[in-house]
Enzyme design. Structure first.
Site, PDB file in Angstrom:
ATOM      1  N   ILE A   1      14.185  21.837  28.000  1.00  0.00           N
ATOM      2  CA  ILE A   1      14.705  21.017  29.106  1.00  0.00           C
ATOM      3  C   ILE A   1      16.070  20.432  28.752  1.00  0.00           C
ATOM      4  O   ILE A   1      16.466  19.395  29.265  1.00  0.00           O
ATOM      5  CB  ILE A   1      13.682  19.936  29.509  1.00  0.00           C
ATOM      6  CG1 ILE A   1      13.364  18.963  28.358  1.00  0.00           C
ATOM      7  CG2 ILE A   1      12.374  20.594  29.944  1.00  0.00           C
ATOM      8  CD1 ILE A   1      12.459  17.782  28.789  1.00  0.00           C
TER       9      ILE A   1
ATOM     10  N   LEU B   1      14.215  18.652  12.335  1.00  0.00           N
ATOM     11  CA  LEU B   1      14.223  20.118  12.282  1.00  0.00           C
ATOM     12  C   LEU B   1      15.635  20.667  12.436  1.00  0.00           C
ATOM     13  O   LEU B   1      15.967  21.709  11.869  1.00  0.00           O
ATOM     14  CB  LEU B   1      13.311  20.678  13.383  1.00  0.00           C
ATOM     15  CG  LEU B   1      11.844  20.223  13.277  1.00  0.00           C
ATOM     16  CD1 LEU B   1      11.041  20.710  14.476  1.00  0.00           C
ATOM     17  CD2 LEU B   1      11.215  20.713  11.969  1.00  0.00           C
TER      18      LEU B   1
ATOM     19  N   PRO C   1      19.442  18.687  12.789  1.00  0.00           N
ATOM     20  CA  PRO C   1      20.124  17.393  12.976  1.00  0.00           C
ATOM     21  C   PRO C   1      21.114  17.391  14.134  1.00  0.00           C
ATOM     22  O   PRO C   1      21.423  16.318  14.672  1.00  0.00           O
ATOM     23  CB  PRO C   1      20.834  17.156  11.641  1.00  0.00           C
ATOM     24  CG  PRO C   1      20.787  18.440  10.898  1.00  0.00           C
ATOM     25  CD  PRO C   1      19.665  19.261  11.461  1.00  0.00           C
TER      26      PRO C   1
ATOM     27  N   GLU D   1      12.648  10.702  22.657  1.00  0.00           N
ATOM     28  CA  GLU D   1      12.490   9.487  23.456  1.00  0.00           C
ATOM     29  C   GLU D   1      12.763   8.236  22.631  1.00  0.00           C
ATOM     30  O   GLU D   1      13.137   7.195  23.180  1.00  0.00           O
ATOM     31  CB  GLU D   1      11.093   9.448  24.066  1.00  0.00           C
ATOM     32  CG  GLU D   1      10.877  10.619  25.012  1.00  0.00           C
ATOM     33  CD  GLU D   1       9.546  10.598  25.725  1.00  0.00           C
ATOM     34  OE1 GLU D   1       9.468  11.165  26.820  1.00  0.00           O
ATOM     35  OE2 GLU D   1       8.572  10.054  25.194  1.00  0.00           O
TER      36      GLU D   1
HETATM   37 MO1  MOS Z   1       8.427  12.615  29.360  1.00  0.00          MO
HETATM   38  S1  MOS Z   1       8.491  11.024  30.615  1.00  0.00           S
HETATM   39  O1  MOS Z   1       6.711  12.676  29.026  1.00  0.00           O
HETATM   40  O2  MOS Z   1       9.096  13.931  30.078  1.00  0.00           O
END
Ligand code: MOS
Length: 739
Positions: free
Chosen positions: A475, A624, A626, A699
């Protein structure tokens, strides 16, 4: 492969390819406009028509009539499907609102029709000719008002955070009453929109009763199941293909109306149909991060030891919707024997709230880490030292349970040193640089590490080229690259000898991309498949599995050596396996940690806030790659600046919708808003997490940033803002006199 005991030495530890800052394999496609996104797949089916989705113009009520006659007569129109033409669709496991809801309207811009035409413009024009009669009902749109009636509720999100309705350890009330230094404050965070670059898009092609959907989705296997359920067809009849995703942030964890209505439109038109949600419909038609009202109480000894901590959060959603689990990190981040957390759900008729990057921790830390700053000030302590003093190496609710690996203290200490924290004046509004009032802020960062099973197939062909196939998605995170690095390391080939095929539901089921679990789990699945392939090769060649070496494109055992191509032979070789986890994730609390440091300048006359410097120090297991990890973290830090200073879906509390539903009015940071950002990864491995010894990091980069900005603004100005975003109107009346 079952991962049940801590990882021992394994081929990943060679670090010939893993741990190196390899460029993104998909980078050149994305930067040259040649990465094929779903909406651009003109090549996969002839005769594609365009669908345009119409959203409800009321937030709650019923559709009494739809007159589609004029729309159907408009030029180029092939089909019009309205929500009154069929029984209500099914609802996926992951959806709170129906994607196509029948006569009932549950939220503003809920899809009520799709118009299919020869061109996008014709479809859009015809959509404007639909005549819809509504019976509007009274809805609930005001979180503060509905929070008075909100009931306790627990939540175990599928994205890594959980909390029961009410959790008590020790006696919070008694301990809070007994301590001399205490804080009791309320914080609010607004509704936020994912605002990813690529809109939700799908191209639907039916062959008989089999549906192939080229789409933009983070979780292929969830999507396949939920789309089948939504359409009421068997799962085996659905294929999802999503090899490139232009950002998701949780907004594409689930199938949305583009997927369901492309399928319905294609069925009606008897043609392939593609649909992209237009930007103005996205904020209200899809999901968002729910707003929160959070109350935090912290009590400490005069020396700064926390004795009592309570965090209560209320968020709103549709009746079947989830809570924002904003208290979850407070259960684990700091010590203290007497604790309480609770969550309440207020019922709202706004669009569905759901996961957005670091659901739970992101808004939870925006509150908790301001509260920690306020406490440090009450204690006349340095906020870095206050956090360090209250570090815990065990789960505070369950002290027998240690963290697998935790170095929050290292993040804070190294961060303070590198950022020049000692130059900060703890007294607010004391530092000036011309027109700018200067301040520094710090926050702790925390996000859980999730273990979830993940499979892959790895093949070697007669030319020695390795192909990895899995339904994993990329993504924008670098999945292609770290998966290729994993296979290259395991099989001893250069990176450019590995091909990676992602995002097809016909492939082995992976972890998918969500909750920062994609990196560690998907590569662990590839590791498992590579181990199986190595065994098959050794067996084929009659080599002793124990002393076989895979290096430099060769398989070696003693003084025998063959090229991988020879070992694969004419038909090639392949193996499929996955990683599954035992209970190491239960026995040990697995989390990731950061220290976030921010310097801001606030214009002394106008209150304009500029971020001047940012630093994140991350403790997240083995890194994995940098380069891709850094990109994830600086992107997340940017998102944190947006959350602190700009992002807010404005709620129309009379009519029940998000008013600023486009990128002109929903503000996010642009390049000019973001200064130099620095990221340091602590050099560590976590053998409890997987054979990769890696953890999530994508995250973590967001978690805590908002509060670090808020704390820097306070240090600059002496104005404490507890309601995000911190816009200049909240500062300007209270700024110090200009002298
Ligand atoms: Mo994340 S909010 O689990 O794509």
């Amino acid at each position: 492969m079952k991962f049940e005991t801590p990882a021992a030495q394994n081929p990943i530890d060679q670090l010939k390819v893993i741990g190196k800052p390899a460029d993104r394999i998909d980078g050149k496609f994305k930067t040259t406009g040649t990465a094929p996104y779903a909406y651009e797949r003109h090549d996969v089916a002839a005769d594609q028509a365009y669908g345009f989705i119409v959203g409800a113009a009321i937030a709650k009520g019923r559709i009494s009539r739809v007159d589609a006659a004029e729309a159907k007569r408009a030029p180029g129109v092939i089909a019009v499907v309205t929500t009154l033409d069929m029984p209500r669709l099914g609802r996926g496991r992951m959806n709170a609102a129906y994607l196509f809801g029948g006569a009932d309207v549950q939220h503003y811009h809920q899809a009520i029709a799709i118009v299919v035409a020869e061109t996008f413009e014709q479809a859009r024009f015809a959509a404007s000719l639909l005549r819809v009669d509504y019976a509007r009902a009274q809805g609930r749109y005001d979180l503060a008002e509905e929070s008075k009636r909100a009931e306790l509720k627990g939540e175990d999100t599928d994205e890594g955070t959980s909390a029961p309705p009410l959790q008590r350890t020790g006696d919070f009330e008694a301990a809070f009453a007994a301590v001399p230094v205490k804080l009791d404050a309320e914080y609010t965070t607004p509704d936020q929109s994912h605002a990813m670059m690529e809109p939700h898009s799908s191209l639907a092609v039916w062959e008989g009763d089999r549906l192939t959907l080229w789409t933009s989705n983070q979780m292929i296997n969830w999507g396949k199941g939920d789309l089948a359920k939504t359409l009421g067809i068997p799962e085996q009849s659905v294929r999802l293909i999503s090899p490139y995703v232009g950002g998701g942030f949780g907004g594409k964890l689930f199938v949305r109306s583009d997927a369901a209505l492309a399928a319905l439109g294609a069925k009606a038109a008897r043609r392939p149909v593609k649909v992209a949600l237009t930007r103005p419909i996205m904020a209200n038609n899809t999901t968002h991060r729910p707003a929160t009202i959070q109350r935090i109480r912290i009590g400490a000894t005069p020396e700064g030891k926390i004795r009592a901590i309570a965090h209560e959060s209320t968020s709103g959603n549709l009746p079947d919707g989830k809570l924002e689990t904003a208290v979850s990190q407070t259960r684990l981040l700091y010590g203290g024997a007497n604790r309480m957390t609770s969550m309440r759900l207020a019922l709202l008729d706004l669009p569905e709230g759901n996961s957005m990057r670091a659901p739970g921790e992101a808004p939870g830390l925006m509150a908790l880490e301001i509260a920690m700053d306020e406490m440090a000030e009450k204690l006349h302590m340095d906020p870095v030292e206050f956090r360090i003093m209250n570090d815990t190496q065990v789960d505070p609710e369950n002290p027998q349970r240690p963290f697998s690996y935790r170095n929050l203290v290292g993040c804070l200490r190294l961060g303070a040193e590198r950022f020049g924290w000692s130059r900060r004046d703890p007294t607010p509004a004391m530092t000036r640089d011309g027109q700018w009032m200067i301040g520094m802020g710090v926050a702790g960062g925390f996000r859980n590490n999730l273990l979830t099973k993940s499979a892959a197939r790895v093949a070697i062909d007669k030319a020695g080229i390795v192909t990895v196939t899995t339904d994993m998605t990329d993504i924008g995170t670098g999945s292609y690259t770290i998966i290729a690095q994993t296979a290259a390391e395991m099989l001893g080939v250069p990176l450019d000898h590995v091909r990676v095929l992602l995002g097809d539901s016909n492939s082995p089921i992976s972890s998918g991309s969500g909750g920062q679990w994609g990196g560690n789990n998907s590569t662990a699945g590839v590791y498992a498949a590579c181990v199986k392939l190595r065994e098959a090769i050794a067996q084929n060649l009659g080599f002793n599995e124990r002393d076989v070496l895979f290096a430099d494109g060769q398989v070696r055992s003693g003084n025998r050596a063959l090229s991988l191509a020879e070992a694969a032979g004419d038909p090639g070789l392949s193996a499929e396996d996955g990683i599954e986890y035992g209970d190491l994730g239960k026995k040990y609390q697995q989390s990731t940690f950061a220290g976030h440091f921010v310097e801001v300048g606030v214009d002394v006359a106008t209150g304009e806030i500029r971020v001047r410097r940012m630093l994140a120090v991350c403790s997240a297991g083995r890194i994995l790659n940098p380069k891709t990890a850094r990109s994830q973290v600086i992107g997340a830090m940017t998102m944190g600046v947006g959350a602190a200073l700009m992002e807010e879906l404005a709620v129309d509390k009379r009519l029940g919708f998000f008013v600023n539903h486009d990128l002109a009015s929903y503000e996010v940071p642009v390049h000019a808003d973001i200064p130099h950002q620095e990221v340091i990864f602590l050099d560590e491995v976590d053998p409890m997490s997987s054979p990769m010894k890696a953890k999530g990091v994508g995250e973590l980069g967001l978690c805590g940033v908002g509060a670090a900005v808020a704390n820097a603004v306070y240090n600059a100005t002496g104005v404490r803002v507890r309601d995000y975003p911190i816009t200049l109107d909240k500062l300007i009346e209270r700024l110090p006199e200009i002298v």
